[in-house]
Scaffold this motif. Sequence first.
Motif, PDB file in Angstrom:
ATOM      1  N   GLU A 120       0.825  -1.210   0.000  1.00 55.30           N
ATOM      2  CA  GLU A 120       0.000   0.000   0.000  1.00 55.30           C
ATOM      3  C   GLU A 120       0.855   1.253   0.000  1.00 55.30           C
ATOM      4  O   GLU A 120       0.562   2.227  -0.702  1.00 55.30           O
ATOM      5  CB  GLU A 120      -0.936  -0.009   1.214  1.00 55.30           C
ATOM      6  N   THR A 121       1.932   1.239   0.769  1.00 54.93           N
ATOM      7  CA  THR A 121       2.832   2.397   0.832  1.00 54.93           C
ATOM      8  C   THR A 121       3.401   2.725  -0.545  1.00 54.93           C
ATOM      9  O   THR A 121       3.377   3.881  -0.987  1.00 54.93           O
ATOM     10  CB  THR A 121       3.990   2.122   1.813  1.00 54.93           C
ATOM     11  N   GLY A 166       1.188   4.321  -3.229  1.00 59.64           N
ATOM     12  CA  GLY A 166       0.755   5.698  -3.008  1.00 59.64           C
ATOM     13  C   GLY A 166       1.247   6.639  -4.072  1.00 59.64           C
ATOM     14  O   GLY A 166       1.844   6.232  -5.079  1.00 59.64           O
ATOM     15  N   ASP A 167       1.040   7.930  -3.831  1.00 58.69           N
ATOM     16  CA  ASP A 167       1.368   8.935  -4.842  1.00 58.69           C
ATOM     17  C   ASP A 167       2.857   9.015  -5.147  1.00 58.69           C
ATOM     18  O   ASP A 167       3.245   9.314  -6.272  1.00 58.69           O
ATOM     19  CB  ASP A 167       0.859  10.312  -4.396  1.00 58.69           C
TER      20      ASP A 167
END
Length: 449
Positions: free
Chosen positions: A342-343, A346-347
């Motif tokens: 998930e990290t 991210g953007d």
Amino acid sequence: MKKVSFKLMMILLMGVFVMASCSEDDDDNNDVMPEESNTIVDVAAGNPDFSILVQALQSTGLDDALANESGSFTVFAPTNAAFASLLSELGVSSLDDIPSEILTSVLLYHVLDGEAPASSVETGYYSTLSEGPQEGYNLSIYINMDDVMINNRASIVDTDVMADNGVIHVIDKVIMPMSITGHAVANEGFSSLAAAVTKANLADALDSDEVTYTVFAPVNSAFDDLFANLGVTLDDLTADDLTPILLYHVVDGFVPAADVASGYVPTLSAAQGRQASLQITVGDGVALNSTSNVVVTDVVATNGIIHAIDEVVTPPSVVDIALDNGEFSTLVDALVKADLVETLSGDGPFTVFAPTNAAFDDLFADLGVAGIDDIDVATLTDVLLAHVVSGNVASTDLTNGSVPTLNAQKSIDINVDSGVVIDGQINVVLADVQGTNGIVHVIDEVIVP
């Protein structure tokens, strides 16, 4: 004098008669007329409804080629009415108003190499004798035998007019060489793609002959699957939603199937100020990002080439790049165990130095462990974060020096004097795989804090 017997006289007379007959036969043989020619041009010239076609062939010098008795051709022959309709469509008064090179290309677009009677023609793409944008690759036509139409424009109204050097099928419209956009519109199997391209305002770009593209074109069922997975319809998506996805299917230049090779290629889809990378795997077939398969190849358009695919591919994150490549399966397992998926989805942006499976195997051997399961989460997290640098740093932007990683306790030493080397011994073996939220450089050893 002795009298000549009646029997001998008859023999002599018969000899004279036979000699005279042979002489007459020789004269007759000398007078035998050559067989009448019945080539494609002869057939067309003998039909007043093809007079404009014959005129066009003569004006371009193609009549001699199609009169070649040793050749074999299939000609989709437009009628006079078809040519009249074309002239009206182009806004010109006669064939003389069409440049010879264009008329030549159009006429050859109606000719296939070899004899193809109607019984042998199936729905699909066929290569014509009209030259494409790259030597050796001629323009394609699409024949739909369900509707008995070519390029969704001309109906085949009569078939199997036989000639000595091929066959003629009569059509009611002149077919015109088509761009990439034209092919998408002409084939109902690409109707979803055509609608998406139109909504994203990309039709003109893919219609331009000023550039050459290779397009991996998703079929309708591929878009159906995409919309189902997203829980949307085409109407729910904006041009901004569609543009990066559609451009991710476009590669600059003309790349026929014979030249497709395994590796990463830049697409026209923008990502972090660069071009998002598409993974191509060549094996028994050709796969994109390990999920989408090429199902039709080498549809040649005036401004490029099309390969049809069975799944829409979307621009990947750095995590997707790892997921899509089997050489990173151990890295993926490690990211999942360390709860970093998930990290890194991210953007960002992130720069990831990604170890291959072989690099992890070497690490496990050095540590005397069987695999990821034998490494605790805290240690694994520290190791993985040491492979990630903040920012989207392409290989050309790397310089000699120490660079901090997302592991606060570990900086990596970069040397670019001869390739890219990390910590004096770890080599970047593949650089600049661009994702939507960062860039991946492949390395041959695991960085150990």
